[in-house]
Write a protein that holds these residues in place. Structure first.
Motif, short mmCIF file in Angstrom:
data_model
loop_
_atom_site.label_atom_id
_atom_site.label_comp_id
_atom_site.label_asym_id
_atom_site.label_seq_id
_atom_site.Cartn_x
_atom_site.Cartn_y
_atom_site.Cartn_z
N MET A 85 -5.91 15.71 -2.92
CA MET A 85 -4.75 15.76 -2.03
C MET A 85 -5.17 15.97 -0.59
O MET A 85 -5.95 16.87 -0.29
CB MET A 85 -3.81 16.88 -2.48
CG MET A 85 -2.43 16.82 -1.88
SD MET A 85 -1.37 18.11 -2.61
CE MET A 85 0.22 17.65 -1.95
N ASP A 89 -0.81 15.19 3.99
CA ASP A 89 0.32 14.79 3.14
C ASP A 89 1.12 15.98 2.61
O ASP A 89 2.15 15.78 1.95
CB ASP A 89 -0.19 13.97 1.95
CG ASP A 89 -0.79 12.64 2.36
OD1 ASP A 89 -0.37 12.11 3.40
OD2 ASP A 89 -1.68 12.14 1.64
N SER A 92 5.06 16.26 3.95
CA SER A 92 5.91 15.14 3.55
C SER A 92 6.07 15.08 2.03
O SER A 92 7.16 14.80 1.52
CB SER A 92 5.33 13.82 4.06
OG SER A 92 4.01 13.61 3.55
N SER A 93 4.99 15.36 1.30
CA SER A 93 5.07 15.35 -0.16
C SER A 93 6.00 16.46 -0.66
O SER A 93 6.81 16.25 -1.56
CB SER A 93 3.68 15.51 -0.77
OG SER A 93 2.86 14.41 -0.46
N THR A 96 9.69 15.46 0.01
CA THR A 96 10.18 14.44 -0.92
C THR A 96 10.36 15.03 -2.32
O THR A 96 11.36 14.76 -3.00
CB THR A 96 9.20 13.26 -0.97
OG1 THR A 96 8.99 12.76 0.34
CG2 THR A 96 9.74 12.15 -1.86
N LEU A 97 9.39 15.84 -2.77
CA LEU A 97 9.48 16.42 -4.11
C LEU A 97 10.64 17.39 -4.24
O LEU A 97 11.36 17.38 -5.25
CB LEU A 97 8.17 17.13 -4.45
CG LEU A 97 7.03 16.26 -4.97
CD1 LEU A 97 5.74 17.06 -5.02
CD2 LEU A 97 7.36 15.72 -6.36
N PHE A 203 5.17 8.83 -7.26
CA PHE A 203 4.02 9.41 -6.56
C PHE A 203 2.69 8.87 -7.09
O PHE A 203 1.64 9.44 -6.83
CB PHE A 203 4.04 10.93 -6.69
CG PHE A 203 5.09 11.59 -5.83
CD1 PHE A 203 4.77 12.11 -4.59
CD2 PHE A 203 6.40 11.66 -6.26
CE1 PHE A 203 5.73 12.70 -3.79
CE2 PHE A 203 7.38 12.25 -5.47
CZ PHE A 203 7.05 12.76 -4.23
N ILE A 206 0.21 8.40 -4.37
CA ILE A 206 -0.25 9.56 -3.60
C ILE A 206 -1.20 10.37 -4.46
O ILE A 206 -0.79 10.94 -5.47
CB ILE A 206 0.93 10.44 -3.14
CG1 ILE A 206 1.90 9.62 -2.26
CG2 ILE A 206 0.42 11.66 -2.36
CD1 ILE A 206 3.10 10.40 -1.80
N ILE A 209 -1.12 14.58 -6.51
CA ILE A 209 0.10 15.06 -7.17
C ILE A 209 0.06 14.58 -8.61
O ILE A 209 0.13 13.37 -8.88
CB ILE A 209 1.36 14.56 -6.44
CG1 ILE A 209 1.40 15.14 -5.03
CG2 ILE A 209 2.62 14.96 -7.22
CD1 ILE A 209 2.58 14.68 -4.21
#
Length: 663
Positions: A85, A89, A92-93, A96-97, A203, A206, A209
């Motif tokens: 990871m 990020d 933003s991750s 969104t999560l 995801f 990405i 995650i």
């Protein structure tokens, strides 16, 4: 005509879930691949190796016959893996999560000790101090000061206020958990399969995650002995300060109460190890499992889950029935022990709770404290159930013999300033009839002659007013007398011994102690340490780790004639006396003693102690019903217990061969 078959959406969903699970396992299997010839060259290159743990599955809890109580099931967790990871990020991750989890009404890890919306307030004093220290702020810093500092610390300037608070809560929790390659961060636990699919798909591009398949606690019956089984939970901030040095991670679960806490060492298991190999640019070039995890041991309790269930249900049904008839009973308890070993077969409470819905039993609106373990921690005056001990003391000290008589004239007038009365006018009584008919006058006189010092000495020998040694938290109880009176600032007078001798005054014992005391009479004077641990085995069942061995705490050396006389009186209680309504013609001979214990300002408690079979005792039982008023309030519960124990289904003893747990 061709008709197109309609697809079942449930089947499609199930197939999709299975495919995703296979993909997850496939990816992980690829990461955990066996070393190839090419991998050897990678390992021989200049690589940096960092290891993280693979959590071990928690051991299971079963009853004495191997019937499951607390086991495990598979579930899904969202995990941040720092090996893959990118820090850029993070925010933003998280945003969104969290939006996705809100849509599914799921929670995520946020241990920031601040309210989730403005105006911000600290929610935990010790946590606030810790937060200020981490942020390097003064002790007088406000929640707003901390908020502003975290906006800068976590680069949240470009987000709106609500998103800032959400993201900083997760970022702070990640920081507290020492988020790194060695410490992956569990963002959200036990998510539904539909959410797992969405996260896996959304995801997939990405890195870092991940969806992990994780073991979670499940219960064969989540209402069975919850006070005894106890709970597990995430390590809190205070626990973390000590447990991190014992190999625990911030995301780990630990036993919080009951058996889960008492036998944590056996249940925890041994974590495995995953090693990541990084090149000079910080890229993961190879992973391998360098230590396989080992599941925690299986703990066999002494409980009989069927007898436990019968006892719980009988207690609850009886109390509800009595209350429907106008009584105001607030609770009760049942304890059953093995007379010959001290093992606890049953520890039941009413009201009780459901381990799967613990939060439903919290709050001021919940009545009668269902979370309180009355069996081990509640203390109650024993009332007349104490009289057999007084009889043993008088007989053993040669102050009376079994056939000595006292004339009960109802009013005991030995003292001018204190003249208590008996419940009836019994006339001439000996020890057998005094126990059978519960003659207060007889025990006033005997208690006076014995004296409070000897009464308390014998009480301790029988396990009253002292802890039983059980592995869980328990109360020591209270012994009436000058010593206790001094601690509460009240004088002690000789006449108060009369009240103590019939189980009143300040005497107060736990149901567990009452069962142990009854067992000590029943077995002839051997007081065993009470225990909930039968044995421990490896998860496979192939190896026995340890077994419970009966531990003698005291050998009283009571004369056989004394024990025989007292037990004979207790048999008369069941066949002719105050418990005869339920056991007069019972096919198994029983010894017992009822008690109606006065409690200032409210209805009397009802107490019953029993042992059976009379000829060769196996079990000792204590039943307490708060505000039961009459001794017979306990009768239906005792009858249900005896019926199940002697005439219910018969279980085999534990089979020592592997993999033979009963279902």
């Amino acid at each position: 005509m061709y008709v197109k078959r309609r697809q079942n959406p449930r089947i499609i969903s199930l197939i999709s879930i299975m495919l995703v699970v296979f993909i997850i396992f496939g990816v992980r299997a690829t990461q955990f691949q066996v070393v190839t010839a090419d991998d050897f060259s990678l390992k021989n290159a200049h690589l940096t190796a960092i290891s993280t743990k693979i959590p071990a599955t928690r051991g299971e809890i079963v009853d004495r016959y191997g019937r499951p109580i607390a086991t495990n099931r598979d579930g899904y967790s969202i995990v941040f893996n720092s090996a893959y990871m990118k820090k850029a990020d993070y925010n933003s991750s998280i945003k969104t999560l969290t939006e996705l989890l809100r849509a599914y009404e799921c929670e995520w890890e946020d241990r920031l000790p601040m309210s989730t919306s403005a105006p911000y307030e600290f929610t935990d004093e010790s946590g606030a101090k810790r937060l200020k220290k981490i942020l390097k702020l003064n002790d007088y810093a406000t929640p707003e000061n901390c908020y502003n500092e975290m906006v800068k610390r976590y680069a949240l300037e470009g987000y709106v206020e609500n998103d800032r608070r959400t993201i900083m809560g997760v970022r702070y929790t990640m920081e507290r958990a020492d988020f790194s390659v060695s410490n992956p961060f569990t963002f959200s636990e036990d998510i539904p399969a539909e959410l797992m699919l969405t996260v896996a798909e959304s995801f997939s591009h990405i890195r870092g995650i991940e969806i992990n398949v994780v073991s979670y606690r499940q219960y064969a019956d989540s209402t069975l002995a919850p006070h005894t089984i106890g709970t597990i939970g995430k390590i809190n901030a205070d626990e973390w300060e000590t447990l991190k040095d014992k190999g625990y991670s911030y995301n780990d679960y630990v036993g919080k109460s009951g058996v889960e806490k008492a036998f944590e060492t056996y249940l925890r298991g041994v974590d495995g190890k995953m090693t990541y190999y990084f090149d000079k640019q910080g890229n993961v070039v190879y992973t391998e499992i360098t230590k396989q995890p080992v599941q925690g041991h299986t703990v066999f309790l002494t409980l009989d889950s069927k007898l436990q269930k019968v006892s719980q249900d009988a207690l609850a049904e009886n109390i509800k029935k009595l209350n429907s008839n106008g009584q105001t009973i607030t609770g009760g308890s049942v304890v059953i022990t093995n007379v010959k070993t001290g093992q606890v077969l049953v520890s039941a409470n009413y009201p009780s709770y459901d381990l799967n819905n613990l939060s439903d039993y919290l709050g001021d609106e919940v009545k009668n404290n269902p979370l309180f373990d009355r069996a081990l921690r509640g203390v109650y005056p024993p009332g007349s159930a104490y009289k057999p001990l007084v009889a043993v003391t008088g007989l053993q000290e040669n102050l009376i013999d079994p056939y000595d008589t006292v004339f009960c004239k109802e009013i005991y007038d030995y003292y001018e300033d204190y003249q208590p009365s008996c419940m009836h006018y019994h006339k001439t009584v000996n020890v057998f009839r005094a126990i059978s008919e519960s003659c207060n006058f007889y025990f006033f006189d005997l208690g006076r002659r014995v004296g409070i010092t000897r009464l308390n000495d014998y009480s301790k020998k029988f396990g009253l007013g002292v802890k039983t040694g059980i592995e869980l938290s328990e109360s020591a109880g209270v012994l009436a007398g000058p010593q206790y009176s001094a601690t509460i600032g009240t004088p002690w007078y000789d006449g108060m011994t009369l009240s103590a001798a019939i189980g009143q005054s300040d005497n107060a014992f736990t149901p567990l102690q009452l069962a142990g005391y009854t067992a000590t009479i029943a077995n002839g004077g051997t007081r065993f340490k009470t225990t909930l641990l039968n044995e421990v085995r490896t998860a496979s069942g192939n190896e026995k780790v340890c077994s419970s061995v009966p531990e003698i705490l005291d050998q009283l050396n009571i004369d056989d004639a004394v024990i025989t006389a007292v037990k004979k009186g207790m048999q008369s209680v069941a066949e002719e006396g105050t418990a005869s309504a339920y056991f007069k013609d019972y096919p198994v001979k029983i010894g017992g003693k009822t008690g109606t214990a006065q409690v200032t300002g409210r209805p009397d408690n009802s107490v019953l102690i029993l042992f059976a079979p009379y000829e060769d005792p196996e079990i000792a039982v204590s039943i307490v019903v708060e505000r039961g008023e009459r001794s017979l309030s306990t009768g239906p519960v005792a009858k249900a217990i005896m019926d199940e124990y002697f005439f219910g289904s018969v279980e085999p003893e534990i089979d020592n061969s592997p993999n033979e747990l009963l279902k």
